[in-house]
Design a protein around this motif. Structure first.
Motif, PDB file in Angstrom:
ATOM      1  N   ASN A 311       0.841  -1.207   0.000  1.00 26.88           N
ATOM      2  CA  ASN A 311       0.000   0.000   0.000  1.00 26.88           C
ATOM      3  C   ASN A 311       0.873   1.252   0.000  1.00 26.88           C
ATOM      4  OD1 ASN A 311      -2.477  -1.183  -0.072  1.00 26.88           O
ATOM      5  ND2 ASN A 311      -2.803  -1.164   2.130  1.00 26.88           N
ATOM      6  N   LYS A 314       2.090   1.756  -3.365  1.00 27.82           N
ATOM      7  CA  LYS A 314       1.016   2.108  -4.313  1.00 27.82           C
ATOM      8  C   LYS A 314       0.602   3.572  -4.160  1.00 27.82           C
ATOM      9  CE  LYS A 314      -2.123  -1.010  -3.427  1.00 27.82           C
ATOM     10  NZ  LYS A 314      -3.190  -2.012  -3.425  1.00 27.82           N
ATOM     11  N   ASP A 339       4.990   6.241   4.734  1.00 25.86           N
ATOM     12  CA  ASP A 339       5.117   6.728   3.356  1.00 25.86           C
ATOM     13  C   ASP A 339       4.819   8.211   3.304  1.00 25.86           C
ATOM     14  OD1 ASP A 339       2.258   7.323   2.597  1.00 25.86           O
ATOM     15  OD2 ASP A 339       2.012   5.208   3.103  1.00 25.86           O
ATOM     16  N   SER A 359     -11.231   2.982  -1.016  1.00 25.82           N
ATOM     17  CA  SER A 359     -11.729   4.364  -0.980  1.00 25.82           C
ATOM     18  C   SER A 359     -11.999   4.848  -2.407  1.00 25.82           C
ATOM     19  CB  SER A 359     -10.690   5.267  -0.320  1.00 25.82           C
ATOM     20  OG  SER A 359      -9.541   5.321  -1.137  1.00 25.82           O
ATOM     21  N   SER A 362      -8.796   5.861  -4.110  1.00 22.03           N
ATOM     22  CA  SER A 362      -7.950   4.877  -4.813  1.00 22.03           C
ATOM     23  C   SER A 362      -8.518   4.586  -6.190  1.00 22.03           C
ATOM     24  CB  SER A 362      -7.813   3.562  -4.058  1.00 22.03           C
ATOM     25  OG  SER A 362      -8.273   3.622  -2.781  1.00 22.03           O
ATOM     26  N   THR A 370      -7.738  -4.643  -4.459  1.00 21.72           N
ATOM     27  CA  THR A 370      -8.971  -5.419  -4.313  1.00 21.72           C
ATOM     28  C   THR A 370      -9.707  -5.053  -3.025  1.00 21.72           C
ATOM     29  OG1 THR A 370      -7.672  -7.076  -3.193  1.00 21.72           O
ATOM     30  CG2 THR A 370      -8.105  -7.453  -5.529  1.00 21.72           C
ATOM     31  N   GLY A 371      -9.063  -4.252  -2.191  1.00 20.94           N
ATOM     32  CA  GLY A 371      -9.678  -3.921  -0.896  1.00 20.94           C
ATOM     33  C   GLY A 371      -9.493  -5.059   0.106  1.00 20.94           C
ATOM     34  N   LEU A 374      -5.740  -4.652   3.714  1.00 22.94           N
ATOM     35  CA  LEU A 374      -5.790  -4.296   5.134  1.00 22.94           C
ATOM     36  C   LEU A 374      -6.686  -5.245   5.936  1.00 22.94           C
ATOM     37  CD1 LEU A 374      -5.731  -0.394   5.100  1.00 22.94           C
ATOM     38  CD2 LEU A 374      -3.880  -1.981   5.622  1.00 22.94           C
TER      39      LEU A 374
HETATM   40  P1  ADP Z   1      -6.464  -2.016  -1.649  1.00 21.88           P
HETATM   41  O1  ADP Z   1      -5.129  -1.408  -1.401  1.00 21.88           O
HETATM   42  O2  ADP Z   1      -6.413  -3.280  -2.375  1.00 21.88           O
HETATM   43  O3  ADP Z   1      -7.461  -1.046  -2.178  1.00 21.88           O
HETATM   44  P2  ADP Z   1      -6.491  -2.267   1.196  1.00 21.88           P
HETATM   45  O4  ADP Z   1      -7.410  -3.046   2.082  1.00 21.88           O
HETATM   46  O5  ADP Z   1      -5.063  -2.611   1.282  1.00 21.88           O
HETATM   47  O6  ADP Z   1      -7.059  -2.431  -0.248  1.00 21.88           O
HETATM   48  O7  ADP Z   1      -6.684  -0.734   1.508  1.00 21.88           O
HETATM   49  C1  ADP Z   1      -7.968  -0.208   1.639  1.00 21.88           C
HETATM   50  C2  ADP Z   1      -7.952   1.289   1.415  1.00 21.88           C
HETATM   51  O8  ADP Z   1      -7.160   1.922   2.429  1.00 21.88           O
HETATM   52  C3  ADP Z   1      -7.291   1.715   0.128  1.00 21.88           C
HETATM   53  O9  ADP Z   1      -8.211   1.671  -0.943  1.00 21.88           O
HETATM   54  C4  ADP Z   1      -6.827   3.118   0.444  1.00 21.88           C
HETATM   55  O10 ADP Z   1      -7.890   4.017   0.273  1.00 21.88           O
HETATM   56  C5  ADP Z   1      -6.513   3.079   1.917  1.00 21.88           C
HETATM   57  N1  ADP Z   1      -5.040   2.949   2.171  1.00 21.88           N
HETATM   58  C6  ADP Z   1      -4.403   1.834   2.603  1.00 21.88           C
HETATM   59  N2  ADP Z   1      -3.081   2.094   2.747  1.00 21.88           N
HETATM   60  C7  ADP Z   1      -2.900   3.381   2.407  1.00 21.88           C
HETATM   61  C8  ADP Z   1      -1.764   4.232   2.365  1.00 21.88           C
HETATM   62  N3  ADP Z   1      -0.529   3.798   2.715  1.00 21.88           N
HETATM   63  N4  ADP Z   1      -1.955   5.508   1.966  1.00 21.88           N
HETATM   64  C9  ADP Z   1      -3.168   5.951   1.636  1.00 21.88           C
HETATM   65  N5  ADP Z   1      -4.292   5.217   1.654  1.00 21.88           N
HETATM   66  C10 ADP Z   1      -4.167   3.929   2.040  1.00 21.88           C
END
Ligand code: ADP
Length: 414
Positions: A311, A314, A339, A359, A362, A370-371, A374
């Protein structure tokens, strides 16, 4: 002195009359007693009671037994009512009961919790309408959004309370369906996400394969084959995420063995190497002076740390650095990933750990995902009795900190 015979007769007659009167009164009061006992008997439905001619003693004895029975029955009934009220109190659903005038006579604790001790005027109005409907024998259901802005959804269902020939009032059952609605939305999102995530690479795979089949130039063929690999990799990532999550979810008590933190970070970083390289991002692990270990399942731990670093990569701007730090805090190892990317929107903060939640940001930034990442992290941390914290400032960056049980300390780092 001699008493005249007439006087004697008169006194004798008087005594006899008195005696007769007393006897008559006793008989009459007995009869009236018997009559009253008979009336009582009819009221309590006991034909044994008030049997004339059975004698006052027998009737009194019977009356005493009847009073004893009634007291015992009243006690049992109080107990039954108490039991019923406690059972209603233990229900997660709210229960509001009204009498035949639609006046509220009972609310269980869930009803008070869900509707409020003093419900909002609008809620009260809807409740009153439903209770009136119940009393009139109608079954009706409404959904109310509570809060400003609405943060809970309640369904209220009315039902009449009557036996064959009497109206006893009505009941309204209140159910909090917010979680159910949220889950439905999350599931719908998941199907949309997964379809979207797979549709693009699968479509590209088809096109690339078609082009490859008719291409003769070896350089172009090589380029197409490389693209095929990348797209297949994307499909693989979605599948890996799903498999990881279902495995981690079903393995709630993973093995607890010491795993060196630097090895976890190295393996996780290796999995994001290609993506980081593409964006010119450096993943920097500032190792503590003494090597640390955590107690847990290596695969799960690598998977969690990989998702957090992935993440960070990304959401970071090209050319930036992602900092990974580990330190000992009592019995716990704190592993943080920082980050300098987009940050997490405050409104998303509560939901980012939900399965399949992504979100809007994203999506709009076309960040692949894929959400599931986390959700995997939260599960792994939970399986290891640890926790995860997020500090994030929009536009400035985020720090995700995992706290996990520490294992024995290892050698000094070079
Ligand atoms: P994905 O990354 O596959 O969308 P995650 O479950 O890993 O799913 O993350 C869920 C959401 O959390 C992301 O869509 C993003 O909006 C937010 N997020 C997670 N990590 C970060 C990060 N390091 N910086 C900003 N937003 C983040």
């Amino acid at each position: 002195m001699r008493v005249p015979a007439t006087t004697l007769y008169a006194v004798g007659g008087g005594v006899a009359l008195l005696f007769l009167l007393l006897l008559l009164r006793t008989l009459m009061s007995r009869r009236s007693f018997s009559r009253r006992v008979s009336a009582l008997s009819a009221r309590v439905g006991d034909p044994e009671l008030g049997v004339e001619g059975r004698g006052m003693e027998a009737n009194l004895g019977h009356l005493e037994r009847l009073v004893d029975d009634t007291v015992t029955k009243a006690g049992e009934e109080r107990l039954a009512v108490d039991r019923m009220q406690r059972a209603l109190g233990a229900l997660p659903q709210g229960v509001v009961i009204c009498d035949e005038q639609a006046e509220i006579v009972f609310r269980n604790s869930s009803a008070v919790e869900l509707l409020g001790e003093e419900p909002e005027p609008e809620v009260l109005q809807r409740l009153a309408a439903l209770l009136a409907a119940a009393v009139e024998g109608r079954v009706e259901e409404v959904t109310l959004d509570i809060g400003d802005p609405p943060d809970r959804s309640l369904t209220l269902l009315s039902a009449p309370l009557d036996d064959t020939d009497r109206n006893l009032g009505g009941v309204v059952v209140v159910d909090d369906v917010s979680d159910r609605q949220r889950l439905d939305a999350v599931r719908r999102d998941f199907v949309a996400n997964i379809t979207h995530e797979l549709k693009t690479p699968v479509g590209a795979l088809g096109l690339l394969a078609e082009t490859l089949a008719t291409e003769d130039d070896p350089v172009v063929r090589h380029r197409l084959a490389r693209r095929l690999q990348v797209e297949a990799g994307r499909v693989g990532q979605v599948m890996d995420g799903l498999l990881d999550l279902s495995r981690i979810e079903s393995d709630e008590n993973p093995v607890r063995e010491p795993v060196m933190v630097h090895l976890i970070v190295a393996q996780a970083a290796e999995r994001v190497r290609a993506a980081a390289q593409d964006k010119g991002i450096t993943v920097n692990f500032g190792e503590p002076p003494q090597r640390l270990s955590v107690l847990g399942d290596r695969r799960q731990l690598v998977s969690a740390v990989y998702n957090v670093i992935d993440n960070a990569v990304k959401f970071s701007p090209p050319g930036s650095t992602v900092e990974v730090r580990a330190r000992l805090d009592g019995e716990l190892v704190e592993l943080s990933v920082r980050d300098t990317g987009a940050g997490v929107h405050r409104a998303d903060m509560e939901r980012i750990f939900e399965r399949f939640y992504r979100s809007d940001r994203s999506r709009s930034l076309s960040v692949p995902g894929t959400g599931l990442g986390l959700a995997i992290v939260r599960h792994v941390v939970g399986n290891h009795d640890g926790d995860i914290r997020v500090d994030s400032v929009e536009g400035k960056g985020s720090t995700f900190t995992l706290r996990l049980p520490a294992g024995p300390r290892g050698s000094q780092t070079a």
